[in-house]
Design an enzyme around this catalytic site. Structure first.
Site, mmCIF file in Angstrom:
data_model
loop_
_atom_site.group_PDB
_atom_site.id
_atom_site.type_symbol
_atom_site.label_atom_id
_atom_site.label_comp_id
_atom_site.label_asym_id
_atom_site.label_seq_id
_atom_site.Cartn_x
_atom_site.Cartn_y
_atom_site.Cartn_z
ATOM 1 N N HIS A 1 0.824 -1.207 0.000
ATOM 2 C CA HIS A 1 0.000 0.000 0.000
ATOM 3 C C HIS A 1 0.864 1.265 0.000
ATOM 4 C CE1 HIS A 1 -2.986 2.784 2.135
ATOM 5 N NE2 HIS A 1 -3.531 2.500 0.971
ATOM 6 N N HIS B 1 -1.145 10.933 -2.661
ATOM 7 C CA HIS B 1 -2.467 10.500 -2.214
ATOM 8 C C HIS B 1 -3.479 11.636 -2.060
ATOM 9 C CE1 HIS B 1 -5.521 9.319 0.774
ATOM 10 N NE2 HIS B 1 -5.410 8.114 0.233
HETATM 11 O O1 G3P Z 1 -6.668 1.146 -3.140
HETATM 12 C C1 G3P Z 1 -6.842 0.798 -1.810
HETATM 13 C C2 G3P Z 1 -6.633 1.966 -0.904
HETATM 14 O O2 G3P Z 1 -5.425 2.585 -1.252
HETATM 15 C C3 G3P Z 1 -7.761 2.945 -0.997
HETATM 16 O O3 G3P Z 1 -7.695 3.942 -0.034
HETATM 17 O O4 G3P Z 1 -7.229 6.202 0.724
HETATM 18 O O5 G3P Z 1 -5.480 4.468 0.931
HETATM 19 O O6 G3P Z 1 -6.066 5.373 -1.300
HETATM 20 P P1 G3P Z 1 -6.555 5.042 0.075
HETATM 21 MG MG MG Z 2 -4.750 4.203 -2.540
#
Ligand code: G3P
Ligand code: MG
Length: 226
Positions: free
Chosen positions: A7, A49
């Protein structure tokens, strides 16, 4: 085997969405690297992000209002810079698949153009990519380019019709959040031929619990815990 999805790279170990974080994810042998993209003022596709740079850099303001030259000057942690999508792809160099999460609007086409170039000129496969978004209209637009790229529908709740929204998008996978995932949702997705990739699980006990639901992949800041 449950796929290990890093992630924002491996952002439990390095500043999120930076080359250092993606390097760490590769070192941990992830199956997929997840990253978030937006288009900045000068139209480059940048990996960050939030809509604002404030939380993750020493700068201030909206990504969409900054030129790439301005963004490049900011410190994204440990001396890292906000990377271009191409810089991440060059670093990954097919050592893992790449899940590109489209954050901002208007990003579907520029992302598609980059993927197409990497497939046509850099020896990547369409199958090396997975495009996802909370904004299902961006995914619909991506579909309109008729490329053989996998689509993942991200949800942050349990919609009426369970996985139906992903089926409608002809998606490959459904990406539910850990807060809302349940057995009925997982089973419905599987019945519809979809993979289920759950986000974002960092605690070992949570990871084990979610695995019991039969998910196919897990997003984690610590992908080695999966
Ligand atoms: O794609 C999964 C996750 O990354 C979605 O939430 O806010 O971490 O981008 P976020
Ligand atoms: Mg994400």
């Amino acid at each position: 085997m449950v796929l290990r999805i890093g992630h924002r790279g491996a952002c439990g170990y390095a500043p999120e969405n930076t080359l250092l974080s993606f390097e760490k994810a590769l070192e941990l042998k992830v199956d997929f690297i997840e990253l978030d993209v937006q288009v900045c003022k000068t139209k480059e596709v940048v990996v960050i992000h939030d809509t604002k740079v404030d939380r993750t850099t020493n700068g201030k303001g909206y990504v969409a209002e900054k030129t790439f030259a301005q963004l490049k000057k900011m410190d994204a942690g440990k001396g890292q810079r906000i990377p271009l999508l191409e810089e991440v792809l060059d670093l990954v160099n097919k050592a893992a698949k790449v899940n590109i999460e489209i954050k901002g609007e208007q990003a579907a086409k520029p992302v598609f153009d980059i993927i197409k170039r990497y497939v046509k000129e850099e020896n990547w496969d369409w199958d090396d990519f997975l495009i996802s978004s909370f904004n299902h209209y961006e995914l619909l637009e991506f579909n309109s380019f008729c490329a053989p790229v996998k689509i993942g529908a991200i949800i942050a709740g349990i919609p009426i019709g369970y996985a139906q929204c992903a089926v409608q998008l002809n998606a490959y996978s459904l990406h539910p959040s850990k807060e809302f995932i349940n057995q009925a949702l997982v089973d419905d997705a599987h019945k519809s031929g979809l993979k289920v990739f759950a986000y974002t699980l960092n605690e070992k006990t949570d990871i084990e619990k979610i695995k019991k639901l039969g998910v196919d992949g897990i997003f984690s800041n610590f992908p080695d815990r999966i």
